[in-house]
Each structure stands twice: as structure tokens, then as C-alpha cells.
Write an enzyme that holds these catalytic residues in place. Structure first.
Site, PDB file in Angstrom:
ATOM      1  CB  SER A  68      -1.056  -0.234   1.391  1.00 35.63           C
ATOM      2  OG  SER A  68      -0.222   0.061   2.794  1.00 35.63           O
ATOM      3  CE  LYS A 103      -2.736   2.449   4.754  1.00 37.50           C
ATOM      4  NZ  LYS A 103      -2.750   1.062   3.676  1.00 37.50           N
TER       5      LYS A 103
END
Length: 321
Positions: A100, A170
Site C-alpha cells: 500500500s 500510511k
């Protein structure tokens, strides 16, 4: 006559006839270790010297150092305590389990996370890559690792990445007060200002995703929360796709473990994780009160000028009426 002379002379030198000489004075013995030791003809190795050093006739023996095997448990204990303190308060290693964050981070990378600055009140900032605890079942359905006892122990003290903690990584896009928006394929906007994300968004991805599941959005980040997104925009279940949970996709600042600062492993991937240049622009949201004040000041000045021009008492010299 010679014999008699000799005999007579010998008779005058007997003990009774010899003049008495004063006795030679003997200096008193000095009570000193060195003096006592030198009474034996300067032989410092004599019994007197030994008696002066330890009083029992034996020279002091140097202490034998502990063997390495006796010291080893102590050294291991100190190392474990230091490792635990470092993991708790300074830095911790984490493993990247997914794609990701490509290409910034690859699956299998090991990153070091700064855990020190949050202890001094530092909060996540835009552009930083952060590790945070799962806010509300973001990892539901993901396979759970099953480490052995040794891996668990090494993870506990910080010598290996944690395998049991439910953590994610993230990039911070918005902080408290920011309005984050995606329309069409982008660009992504923060407080109305477009971000140039070509340096970190996965090649071939668009900054925004056109779908009905969360790819199109406009949100305002509440106090104590952050909005996060993955760099692989078309392969990241980030804040966009968790807007139905109890935090509406936002991540509580209290859930942030720390900022990822360096890729430490493998050696071929070693690199730092700086904040991209696009976040250097002024992205702060203007407060409504400040906007109102900025708009009111010109209006007040214009009205004041208009009144003074029409009033001769204020606008220029004249006679009092």
C-alpha cells in the site's frame, strides 16, 4: 733495654690507664614502615618488610577477574534492559506487510520509527509517514502471523519487528482543521491547494480514485485526528475507505506510534523518509474570524475616508462655525 721499654709501654696502655671516651649516642628508632623494612640491611623482601605491609607475613594478592562465562549473564541482562528501553522510548523496528505504500516502501522492508518526539508533545504533520494502531478493525480479515516463542521474545524487547501488534503505516495528508478533497482523478487538495504528488505516488496511479466506495470525498479533519492515505493510491485501504467506522476514517493522534524515519533493511533499500517538498507550501486553513476581519478592515477604512472628505471640520483647515 729495648724489651723493657716495650713492656713498660705496654703496661701504660692497659685498660686501667686508657682514658675514658663518651658513649656514642644511638638515634632512636623511627616508627615508620620504610625504616623498619630497612633495618634488615635494606632487604625489602625480608620478614620485617612483609610484616609492615600486611601484618601477617604474606604479601597482598591481586583479585582474580571474573571469568567471561560468569560475566556473560550480566552483560545479556544489561543488553536486554537497554533494548527494552530503546524500544519503549526511542525507536522501534516495523516490518512492511503490504504494497500500500509502494514505491516509497516495499513489502518486506524494515523501517525504524521515532517514538521519542511524541513524548515531548510532538504531533504528526502533513507529509510524514507514520505507524499507528488499528483505529477500528481496518485489518479485519487480514492473515495473522503466528510467531514462535523466540520471535515473540525478540519482538517484545524490540530486536525484531512486532508480529502481533495490529499496526498500519500510511502518509499523513491532513491534520486538525484541514479540509481534504478529491474530485475526479485529482489533484488531491488540502484547504483548496493542490498537492504535487508525483515524487511519491505510485507510478501510473492517479492522486484520486474514481469510485463510489470512498475515492471521491471532501472531509474536514476534527481536532485530535489525522487523515491518512497510502502512496499506492489504487491499492490502499486507507482513510478514504473507512468513513463508515466510528472515527469516520480519521485516525486518532493518540493511536500514532511514531514517525517512520528510515528504511533500515535490506541494505540495498537503505534510505531516509523525508517530507515531500509539496508539503512545504502554506497549506494552513484560514480561520473564519481572520477572513471576516480581513474583509472588514478595508470596508471600515473606506467608510471613514468618505465621512472625513465630506466634513470640513475634519478634512481640512477652516474657521469654526
Amino acid at each position: 733495654m729495648g724489651d723493657l721499654a716495650v713492656g713498660a709501654r705496654s703496661g701504660h696502655e692497659g685498660p686501667e690507664e686508657r682514658p675514658e671516651r663518651p658513649e656514642e649516642s644511638v638515634p632512636p628508632a623511627v616508627e615508620d614502615d620504610v625504616t623498619v623494612g630497612s633495618d634488615n640491611g635494606g632487604d625489602s623482601g625480608g620478614d620485617g618488610g612483609r610484616d609492615a605491609r600486611d601484618g601477617d607475613g604474606a604479601a597482598p594478592q591481586p583479585k582474580k577477574p571474573r571469568s567471561f562465562w560468569k560475566e556473560l549473564p550480566l552483560l545479556i541482562g544489561i543488553a536486554l534492559v537497554l533494548a527494552l528501553l530503546i524500544k519503549t522510548f526511542l525507536v522501534q523496528a516495523f516490518s512492511i506487510p503490504s504494497d500500500s505504500m509502494q514505491n516509497t516502501l516495499q513489502q518486506g522492508d524494515r523501517v525504524l520509527v521515532d517514538k521519542l518526539t511524541p513524548w515531548f508533545g510532538s504531533e504528526p504533520e502533513r507529509g510524514e509517514v507514520v505507524v499507528f494502531h488499528d483505529p477500528d478493525k481496518w485489518l479485519a480479515g487480514e492473515p495473522t502471523p503466528n510467531p514462535n516463542a523466540i520471535q515473540k521474545g525478540l519482538s517484545w524487547i524490540g530486536l525484531m519487528p512486532s508480529a502481533e501488534e495490529k499496526d498500519l503505516i500510511k502518509r499523513v495528508i491532513g491534520v486538525a482543521g484541514d479540509t481534504v478533497e478529491c474530485k475526479g482523478t485529482g489533484p488531491l487538495k488540502v484547504n483548496g491547494k493542490a498537492l504535487n504528488e508525483t515524487s511519491y505516488v505510485y507510478p501510473g496511479n492517479t492522486p484520486c480514485t474514481v469510485d463510489d466506495l470512498g475515492g471521491q470525498f471532501k472531509v474536514k479533519v476534527p481536532e485530535g485526528k489525522i487523515w491518512v492515505m497510502g502512496d499506492h493510491r489504487q491499492n490502499s485501504l486507507d482513510s478514504r475507505y473507512h468513513q463508515q467506522d466510528k472515527y469516520k476514517g480519521f485516525v486518532p493522534v493518540d493511536s500514532v506510534v511514531g514517525r517512520a524515519i528510515v528504511v533500515a533493511w535490506p541494505p540495498t533499500r537503505w534510505s531516509t523518509l523525508p517530507v515531500p517538498d509539496t508539503f512545504d507550501q502554506n497549506l494552513s486553513a484560514a480561520a473564519p474570524g481572520a477572513l471576516g476581519l480581513a474583509g472588514a478592515v478595508p470596508l471600515v477604512l473606506w467608510r471613514r475616508r468618505r465621512l472625513t472628505v465630506g466634513n470640513t471640520r475634519v478634512s481640512g483647515p477652516g474657521t469654526a462655525g
